[in-house]
Every structure is written in structure tokens, then in C-alpha cells.
Write an enzyme that holds these catalytic residues in place. Structure first.
Site, PDB file in Angstrom:
ATOM      1  N   CYS A 225      -3.699   3.957   3.732  1.00  0.00           N
ATOM      2  CA  CYS A 225      -3.817   2.735   4.527  1.00  0.00           C
ATOM      3  C   CYS A 225      -3.540   3.021   5.989  1.00  0.00           C
ATOM      4  O   CYS A 225      -2.516   3.623   6.327  1.00  0.00           O
ATOM      5  CB  CYS A 225      -2.834   1.689   4.023  1.00  0.00           C
ATOM      6  SG  CYS A 225      -2.970   1.395   2.251  1.00  0.00           S
ATOM      7  N   ASN A 437      -3.058  -4.491   6.076  1.00  0.00           N
ATOM      8  CA  ASN A 437      -4.049  -3.420   5.935  1.00  0.00           C
ATOM      9  C   ASN A 437      -5.301  -3.922   5.233  1.00  0.00           C
ATOM     10  O   ASN A 437      -5.487  -5.127   5.052  1.00  0.00           O
ATOM     11  CB  ASN A 437      -3.447  -2.261   5.149  1.00  0.00           C
ATOM     12  CG  ASN A 437      -3.118  -2.661   3.718  1.00  0.00           C
ATOM     13  OD1 ASN A 437      -2.529  -3.703   3.478  1.00  0.00           O
ATOM     14  ND2 ASN A 437      -3.514  -1.844   2.759  1.00  0.00           N
ATOM     15  N   CYS A 439      -6.147  -3.914   2.125  1.00  0.00           N
ATOM     16  CA  CYS A 439      -5.929  -4.606   0.853  1.00  0.00           C
ATOM     17  C   CYS A 439      -4.715  -5.522   0.868  1.00  0.00           C
ATOM     18  O   CYS A 439      -4.275  -5.969  -0.185  1.00  0.00           O
ATOM     19  CB  CYS A 439      -5.794  -3.591  -0.281  1.00  0.00           C
ATOM     20  SG  CYS A 439      -7.204  -2.508  -0.454  1.00  0.00           S
ATOM     21  N   GLU A 441      -1.418  -5.329   1.355  1.00  0.00           N
ATOM     22  CA  GLU A 441      -0.083  -5.110   0.809  1.00  0.00           C
ATOM     23  C   GLU A 441       0.860  -4.416   1.784  1.00  0.00           C
ATOM     24  O   GLU A 441       2.064  -4.302   1.508  1.00  0.00           O
ATOM     25  CB  GLU A 441      -0.148  -4.300  -0.501  1.00  0.00           C
ATOM     26  CG  GLU A 441      -0.347  -2.800  -0.326  1.00  0.00           C
ATOM     27  CD  GLU A 441      -1.802  -2.398  -0.175  1.00  0.00           C
ATOM     28  OE1 GLU A 441      -2.114  -1.209  -0.356  1.00  0.00           O
ATOM     29  OE2 GLU A 441      -2.620  -3.274   0.114  1.00  0.00           O
ATOM     30  N   CYS A 462       0.319   4.186   5.806  1.00  0.00           N
ATOM     31  CA  CYS A 462       1.176   4.090   4.629  1.00  0.00           C
ATOM     32  C   CYS A 462       0.637   5.004   3.539  1.00  0.00           C
ATOM     33  O   CYS A 462      -0.560   5.000   3.244  1.00  0.00           O
ATOM     34  CB  CYS A 462       1.277   2.658   4.104  1.00  0.00           C
ATOM     35  SG  CYS A 462       2.734   2.461   3.026  1.00  0.00           S
ATOM     36  N   TYR A 730      -4.934 -11.688  -1.232  1.00  0.00           N
ATOM     37  CA  TYR A 730      -6.088 -10.781  -1.211  1.00  0.00           C
ATOM     38  C   TYR A 730      -7.298 -11.530  -1.773  1.00  0.00           C
ATOM     39  O   TYR A 730      -7.665 -12.591  -1.312  1.00  0.00           O
ATOM     40  CB  TYR A 730      -5.715  -9.537  -2.014  1.00  0.00           C
ATOM     41  CG  TYR A 730      -6.647  -8.348  -1.924  1.00  0.00           C
ATOM     42  CD1 TYR A 730      -7.319  -8.014  -0.748  1.00  0.00           C
ATOM     43  CD2 TYR A 730      -6.817  -7.516  -3.041  1.00  0.00           C
ATOM     44  CE1 TYR A 730      -8.146  -6.905  -0.684  1.00  0.00           C
ATOM     45  CE2 TYR A 730      -7.632  -6.405  -2.982  1.00  0.00           C
ATOM     46  CZ  TYR A 730      -8.295  -6.099  -1.810  1.00  0.00           C
ATOM     47  OH  TYR A 730      -9.108  -4.991  -1.756  1.00  0.00           O
ATOM     48  N   TYR A 731      -7.935 -11.060  -2.804  1.00  0.00           N
ATOM     49  CA  TYR A 731      -9.169 -11.662  -3.317  1.00  0.00           C
ATOM     50  C   TYR A 731      -8.947 -13.067  -3.885  1.00  0.00           C
ATOM     51  O   TYR A 731      -7.882 -13.387  -4.399  1.00  0.00           O
ATOM     52  CB  TYR A 731      -9.745 -10.812  -4.459  1.00  0.00           C
ATOM     53  CG  TYR A 731     -10.365  -9.502  -4.066  1.00  0.00           C
ATOM     54  CD1 TYR A 731     -10.780  -9.244  -2.770  1.00  0.00           C
ATOM     55  CD2 TYR A 731     -10.544  -8.503  -5.020  1.00  0.00           C
ATOM     56  CE1 TYR A 731     -11.356  -8.039  -2.434  1.00  0.00           C
ATOM     57  CE2 TYR A 731     -11.118  -7.288  -4.695  1.00  0.00           C
ATOM     58  CZ  TYR A 731     -11.516  -7.059  -3.391  1.00  0.00           C
ATOM     59  OH  TYR A 731     -12.088  -5.862  -3.070  1.00  0.00           O
TER      60      TYR A 731
END
Length: 764
Positions: A225, A437, A439, A441, A462, A730-731
Site C-alpha cells: 500500500c 489507501n 483498499c 484499511e 504499509c 470499502y465496497y
């Protein structure tokens, strides 16, 4: 099986088909596996045989035939197909099913430029022989078909043009361990190498794509990331694009913070020209992201972070949808909009949200992340001003637009910036969090670059791995894998290279890590628990506390041994402040707060020694790595008991772990009406996590009147997420029934699930 035809060998010669050879291979592949049939595999393969078929095609036919037999009634063919893939790998690499000695393979692959020559410099032949004696090649039998195919297509070192493979799975695992611990003292490093090999090869610890595909090769960039912040200048925007290209080419996922860029028609310089706004620069970033294919492992991808109060919000929130034109859409990026307490208050009180260009209200943008009281003061003052350009919308309209695009595209994300800063490991006044980032997290500090070689800016990286909770039977079992994971990833930070100075400086100053979780659904199913019940939340709380404790303790022990990170003083850890001290106390309504671990001693050690790694936890998606270890994906409920995963390497069937005895215990995603139970699980986990969680929201419209999820439900869940201290969403997944079927006993099967692979840990 028809044996009245010829086979073409690799050298072009032909010879009669040898049925006995096929029998021997299938006997080996099925040995000890119940409820599978050699004749069934042969029958399926026979249909596709033809005269002068290439010999290597025959074996691929056997693999395909075994894989097609994987079903709810006969799940064990997943192990047969995996063994056949493994047999093919060994034949290609070694010429037989018997692996070579480790040293011989290393010497060959170093001389051909496949492996990093540092392996030979760091280890003697005698040491490599010692490691070879420890390798357990029979662990290859623990792979399922989906896992072994992912290994073959994605992780094993190979010539991706010719698909020539240069190693087998256990060699990969041993050399990753040997590489990461190569600088440890010689009197102890073999122990660390063997322990870490055991963890990763038995799936107790899962690794991300960059590490799996790259460590042991000449590639030396493994951070999954990358967080890059742009300033509101052409120099910084260009530096951001350059940094994106350099890291995209190294297989990283990118988070881009573009929130500082002023709005369209803003004054530039002396006012002789006006600003073009964000969209042209987002197109520029999009081109940079898609400029590299990442070595055939995965495509470039990025998420852009923007404050919800940006003056261009109405044009930005629709950038990913299928309406509009190419001129006013930038669909190849994902977008995350940033909220805080004031935005939710305006929603709940029926108020308004006012949109500004960040450049027009000095100090407002930084206060949004660092000081919520100051932000409120500046924001309300700007609302009252008649001299500042602004636009006022009903808060409900803003949230509705956001939720609509999130629902329709699935890829519009959310970040609660106050929670990211208040319940994180960094002190907001010294190291504020401005973004996440790809995704969603990761929560690390960033600072805009003014050039690609700027050493004053800060790009945050990360480096990831994950703990397999499905293999943990007691909270104390976390100690060894957590210790090994922290030490291995910390060593990797010194081993890897950095294409941008600002990334290296930041990493050496902060040494951030992100250890996540996989296989939570199996963990719950084994205990007869379902998502969100008081019983499951209590168990998760107990195990999460131990997991968090042992990760922090491992970093404190490293600080005692090697020293704290340079900017340890910019962390709350430095003052003995832990995640359990800063979480949103509303979580206590879900699970009463109990401290079982020796936190007081750990607090004392933190104050005395500092922390080696400024962050330690982050719950990432884990689609591919979960397939490798035959685990459920991250902390997600499985969509089905048997899933058919689509990727560039084909369609692969994956069966949930423990299928035979747990198939009635799994809490399936689409059986849940709302994500409420899952969000409660995330709330309890977040209590112990210094970074964030890739939290998905998922809905099955079949559970709602008229088959539609109401706007009120979508907004309610976002507010609930905020209430419990959630950082990023997220999604958004919506089940439309496409591609679904069920068997005679109503076991849900998913025909083909083409999961997004942009971020397999970040994809682990």
C-alpha cells in the site's frame, strides 16, 4: 480411456499414448483422498484427447477434468486437482516429482538471474542444506485446487511470457523466510527462518502478493500500500503522478489524496487565468495509474480521497458512474469521500452542508483532520461570510447523492477523518492522517511532495501480512505467529528498496506494518457462532485483545533489542496510549470492556522503550491469499459454500474450509438482510486496531419490500458505522441473483464470482 493414438513430445517426436502412465499419475494424485474416482477423471479427459496431442496438454486435461468434478457432492476433487497441478509444476521444474536439493536450485536460479544473488552471499552451502532438510514438501498436499492454481499463475517465479516455472511452493516459502531473516545473528537466524517457514507454509500467516511474488528475486519493493498526497500546485501534482508511476510499476496499490486541489474557476496567480478544477488532474492521475501492467501479476489501481465539502462535490461524486461523457467522467479510479462529526450532525438535525474550495478558506482543510473544534469554528465562520464562494445543499441531499453512487457503482468509499485521527496510533497535531489507501484499511501520515525527489514530503507505505484466525484454538496461540510476523515484516523494511526518497525516509522514520486477519468466518463456524450475536462478539473481543496485545508486545520487544523507530515520539504508543484507550466507547454497549492481558506492563515498557513500528494492525482484503490457504476471505462472511472464482488464470472452484462438518454452521453473506451484524463485528475488532479495516456493506434486495434496498437503510448503516467508531468503508455489494444457483439440498452455490483483484492484500 482411448489409447489408440500418438502423443507429441516436447522435442517434436511422437510415440504411442501410455495409458499406464496416466493411471500411475492419477493413483498418486488420489492416494488417501476419499470419495474420488480415477475412472471419472479419465472419462472426462478422454473426450478431449486427439491424435498427436502434445504431452503437456494431456496433464492439463487431467487437471481440468478433476477440477470440473468439484461439487457440493464431491468436494474432495479439489485436492486431487491440486496434486495434479503440483505434479505438473515439479515435472516442469525438476524433471520428476522429486524436488532437487535446495542449494542446487538456488545456484541454478541465481546464475540465470531468477533469484537474488544475495541468497548465495548470505548463506553457505551447508546452511542451505540444513534448510533443505527442514523443508516439508508434503505440505503441498494441503493446497486445494484454487490455491495451487493461484500459486502457479501468480506467485511462483516464472517467465511470464513462456510460463516456464522455476520453483515449487515449499521452495518459495523457505526462501522468503531465509531472505527476510538473512541479517539476523548467525547464532539465532536459522531458528527464526525455520519458525517463520512453518508459519507461512502451514498457512498460520498469510502474505501479500508483492512479498509472495517478489521476495527472493531481484525485485526489492514489497510494500502493498502506497499513500501519496498532492498539494495544490502544478509541481506537486506532477510529483504525485511521477510517484504513482514508479510505485504502480512495482506492483503496489495506490491511495491518492487530491483534496487540497482548488475548485474549478478558482483564481490562479494574479487572476489572469482561472483554475481548471479537479477533473483534468484526476484524468492525469488515472493515466499514471494505468500506465503499467505490473509485470503480469495485476493491473494498476488507485483510490482518490476527497472531502465531502469540496465545492466540486456534485461533479466528483458521479465520476465513476456510467452516465455522462468521457469529458466529465474518470471511471478507472475509485473514490472515497471524507466525513466528520459535523457532517453527521447536519444530517441528523436536518441541516445543510456547505461546499467550499479548500484554497478559499485558509486553515479549514488541515483543521478537518487535526482539530475538530477548530474546523467547526472555521467552517461556520466561512458559512456566514459573504465574501467566500460557496454552495449550500441540504445534508440529506449530500448523503443521498453519496449513497446513491455508492450503491450504483459499488466503488464509492467513505472515510471518517475524525475517527481515523482520534483512534489511531499517531498524534494528530504532529502526524495527522489525511487519507487512506487503495483498499481503505491504512491510516498513515502523508505530506505533499513538490518534486519526485523531494525529501521534505512524505509518502507512506504499509507492508502487510495476516493471521489465520481459523487455525487459532486459544488466544495464547497468537503469540508465536504475531511475533514472527512483526519481526519478518520489520526486517523486510530494511531489505527492500525505495524508488522515491520521500517513501524511504518516511518508512525508516515510522516503520509502519499492517497485520490483518483471514478466515474469520471459519473461526466463527467452528464455534457454532454467527456474525453479530452477543456470543460471537464476546469471543471475538477476547481473541482480538490477545492478537492486538501480542503484536504490540512483539514491536516493543524489537524496540528493546534494536531501538524504537525514529519518530516513535509522534505516536500515542510512545506515551503508553493504546488502541484500547482511544476507541469509541459506544462499542461497550456491544461487549463490556474487560482487560485480560497484561496491558499495564506493556504501557510501562512503551513509555520506557518506545515502539519499533508506529502501526501494527490493518484488516485488508485477502481474496487471493485466502484461496492459497483455503481460508475464507479476510473477515467477510462467505458468499456461498462453494464459490467459483474467476481470474485471468481461469475459473476455479473453492470450497469453504471444514465443509463436510460445518456446512450448516456457516453464516452466508446473502442470507443476511443488512450488514448490521457484520458492522458490529468490525466495531469490536476496530477497538483493538491502530489502523483501519476494509469494511464492506452488502445487501440482498430479496429481503426487502419490492426487492429494493431503501435509501433510509443505506444511510442508517453509514450512521451506525460512524456511531461505533468506524474509520473507512470499502465496497458496497448488492446481490442481484445473477450467476446464482442452488443444489438439491438448498446449498447456495455461486457460479462465477469475478472478484476484483486490484488489492489482494492490499491483495494479500
Amino acid at each position: 480411456m482411448n489409447n489408440k493414438f500418438n502423443v507429441t513430445k516436447r522435442d517434436g517426436r511422437t510415440q504411442p499414448f501410455d495409458l499406464e502412465k496416466v493411471h500411475r499419475v492419477l493413483e498418486w494424485a488420489t492416494d488417501g483422498i476419499a470419495a474420488v474416482s480415477i475412472s471419472e477423471i479419465e472419462l472426462r479427459a478422454n473426450i478431449q484427447l486427439y491424435d498427436k496431442i502434445p504431452a503437456y496438454h494431456i496433464h492439463e486435461l487431467l487437471i481440468k477434468s478433476a477440477a470440473e468434478l468439484i461439487s457440493e457432492a464431491t468436494p474432495n476433487y479439489q485436492y486431487v486437482a491440486a496434486r495434479l497441478v503440483n505434479y505438473k509444476i515439479r515435472k516442469d521444474v525438476y524433471g520428476s516429482e522429486t524436488p532437487w536439493p535446495l542449494a542446487d536450485l538456488v545456484i541454478q536460479n541465481v546464475s540465470s538471474g531468477v533469484y537474488d544473488d544475495a541468497i548465495m552471499e548470505n548463506y553457505t552451502r551447508a546452511e542451505l542444506d540444513q534448510l533443505d532438510a527442514y523443508i516439508k514438501h508434503d505440505r503441498d498436499d494441503d493446497f486445494t485446487y484454487a490455491g495451487m492454481e493461484q500459486f502457479r499463475g501468480k506467485y511462483l517465479v516464472q517467465d511470464r511470457r513462456t510460463k516456464t516455472v522455476f520453483e515449487s511452493p515449499q521452495i518459495l516459502y523457505m526462501l522468503i523466510a531465509a531472505t527476510l531473516f538473512s541479517d539476523y545473528p548467525k547464532e539465532t537466524r536459522m531458528k527464526w527462518v525455520k519458525d517463520y517457514y512453518d508459519d507461512i507454509s502451514t498457512f498460520r500467516t498469510s502474505l501479500p502478493t508483492p512479498i509472495m511474488a517478489g521476495v527472493r528475486t531481484a525485485t526489492r519493493q514489497f510494500s502493498s500500500c502506497v499513500l501519496i498526497e498532492s498539494d495544490d500546485t502544478l509541481e506537486s501534482i506532477n510529483a504525485t503522478a511521477t510517484s504513482v508511476v514508479r510505485y504502480i510499476s512495482k506492483k503496489a496499490g495506490i491511495g491518492i489524496n487530491a483534496g487540497r486541489i482548488r475548485a474549478v474557476d478558482s483564481r490562479v496567480g494574479d487572476g489572469s487565468i482561472v483554475h481548471t478544477g479537479l477533473i483534468p488532474f484526476l484524468k492525469y492521475f488515472s493515466s499514471a495509474v494505468k500506465s503499467c501492467s505490473q509485470g503480469g501479476v495485476r493491473g494498476g489501481a488507485a483510490t482518490v480521497y476527497l472531502p465531502v465539502w469540496h465545492l466540486e462535490f456534485e461533479d466528483l461524486v458521479v465520476l465513476k458512474n456510467n452516465k455522462g461523457t468521457e469529458e466529465n467522467r474518470v471511471r478507472q479510479l475509485d473514490y472515497a469521500f471524507q466525513f466528520n462529526k459535523l457532517m453527521y450532525e447536519r444530517l441528523l438535525t436536518g441541516g445543510n452542508i456547505t461546499l467550499f474550495s479548500p484554497a478559499d478558506v485558509p486553515g479549514l482543510y488541515d483543521a478537518f483532520f487535526q482539530d475538530q473544534d477548530k474546523f467547526r469554528e472555521l467552517y461556520e465562520k466561512a458559512e456566514r461570510s459573504t465574501k467566500i464562494r460557496k454552495k449550500t445543499l441540504k445534508a440529506m441531499d449530500v448523503f443521498s447523492q453519496f449513497v446513491t453512487e455508492r450503491k450504483d457503482t459499488g466503488r464509492i468509499y467513505l472515510m471518517n477523518v475524525d475517527h481515523a485521527n482520534e483512534h489511531g496510533s499517531f498524534k494528530p497535531d504532529l502526524a495527522p492522517i489525511f487519507q487512506s489507501n487503495l483498499c481503505t484499511e491504512i491510516n498513515l501520515p502523508t505530506k505533499p511532495l513538490q518534486s519526485a525527489d523531494d525529501k521534505e514530503g512524505e509518502i507512506s507505505l504499509c507492508t502487510l501480512s495476516a493471521t489465520n484466525w481459523g487455525l487459532i484454538n486459544d488466544p495464547k496461540d497468537f503469540e508465536k505467529p504475531c511475533t514472527n510476523a512483526v519481526r519478518a515484516l520489520d526486517a523486510l523494511l530494511d531489505y527492500q528498496e525505495y524508488p522515491i526518497p520521500a517513501a524511504e525516509i518516511s518508512t525508516m522514520n515510522r516503520r509502519p506494518l499492517g497485520v490483518g486477519i483471514i478466515n474469520l468466518a471459519y473461526f466463527l463456524a467452528k464455534r457454532g457462532l454467527t456474525y453479530g450475536t452477543p456470543e460471537s462478539l464476546a469471543v471475538i473481543d477476547e481473541y482480538a485483545e490477545a492478537w492486538s496485545y501480542y503484536l504490540i508486545k512483539a514491536s516493543v520487544d524489537l524496540a528493546k533489542e534494536k531501538g524504537a523507530c525514529i519518530k516513535s515520539n509522534e505516536t500515542k504508543y510512545h506515551d503508553g496510549i493504546l488502541p484500547i484507550d482511544t476507541y469509541k466507547k459506544d462499542v461497550d454497549t456491544l461487549v463490556p470492556h474487560v482487560e485480560r492481558m497484561d496491558w499495564e506492563s506493556l504501557r510501562a515498557d512503551l513509555k520506557e522503550y518506545g515502539i519499533r513500528n508506529s502501526t501494527l494492525m490493518a484488516l485488508m482484503p485477502a481474496e487471493t491469499s485466502a484461496q492459497i490457504s483455503n481460508s475464507t476471505n479476510g473477515i467477510e462472511p462467505p458468499r456461498a459454500l462453494i464459490s467459483y472464482k474467476g481470474s485471468k488464470d481461469g475459473v476455479m472452484a473453492q470450497v469453504v474450509p471444514g465443509y463436510h462438518h460445518l456446512k450448516n454452521k456457516y453464516d452466508l453473506l446473502w442470507d443476511q438482510k443488512t450488514p448490521e451484524g457484520y458492522l458490529k463485528v468490525c466495531a469490536v475488532l476496530q477497538k483493538y486496531i491502530d489502523q483501519g479495516i476494509s469494511v464492506n456493506t452488502s445487501y440482498n434486495p430479496e429481503h426487502f419490500d419490492e426487492g429494493k434496498v431503501p435509501m433510509s437503510q443505506l444511510i442508517k448503516d453509514i450512521v451506525t458505522f460512524y456511531k461505533f467508531g468506524g474509520k473507512q468503508l470499502y465496497y458496497n455489494n448488492t446481490h442481484d441473483g445473477a450467476g446464482e444457483m442452488s443444489t438439491g439440498d438448498d446449498v447456495a452455490l455461486q457460479q462465477v464470482d469475478y472478484d476484483d483483484d486490484d488489492c489482494d492484500s492490499c491483495t494479500i
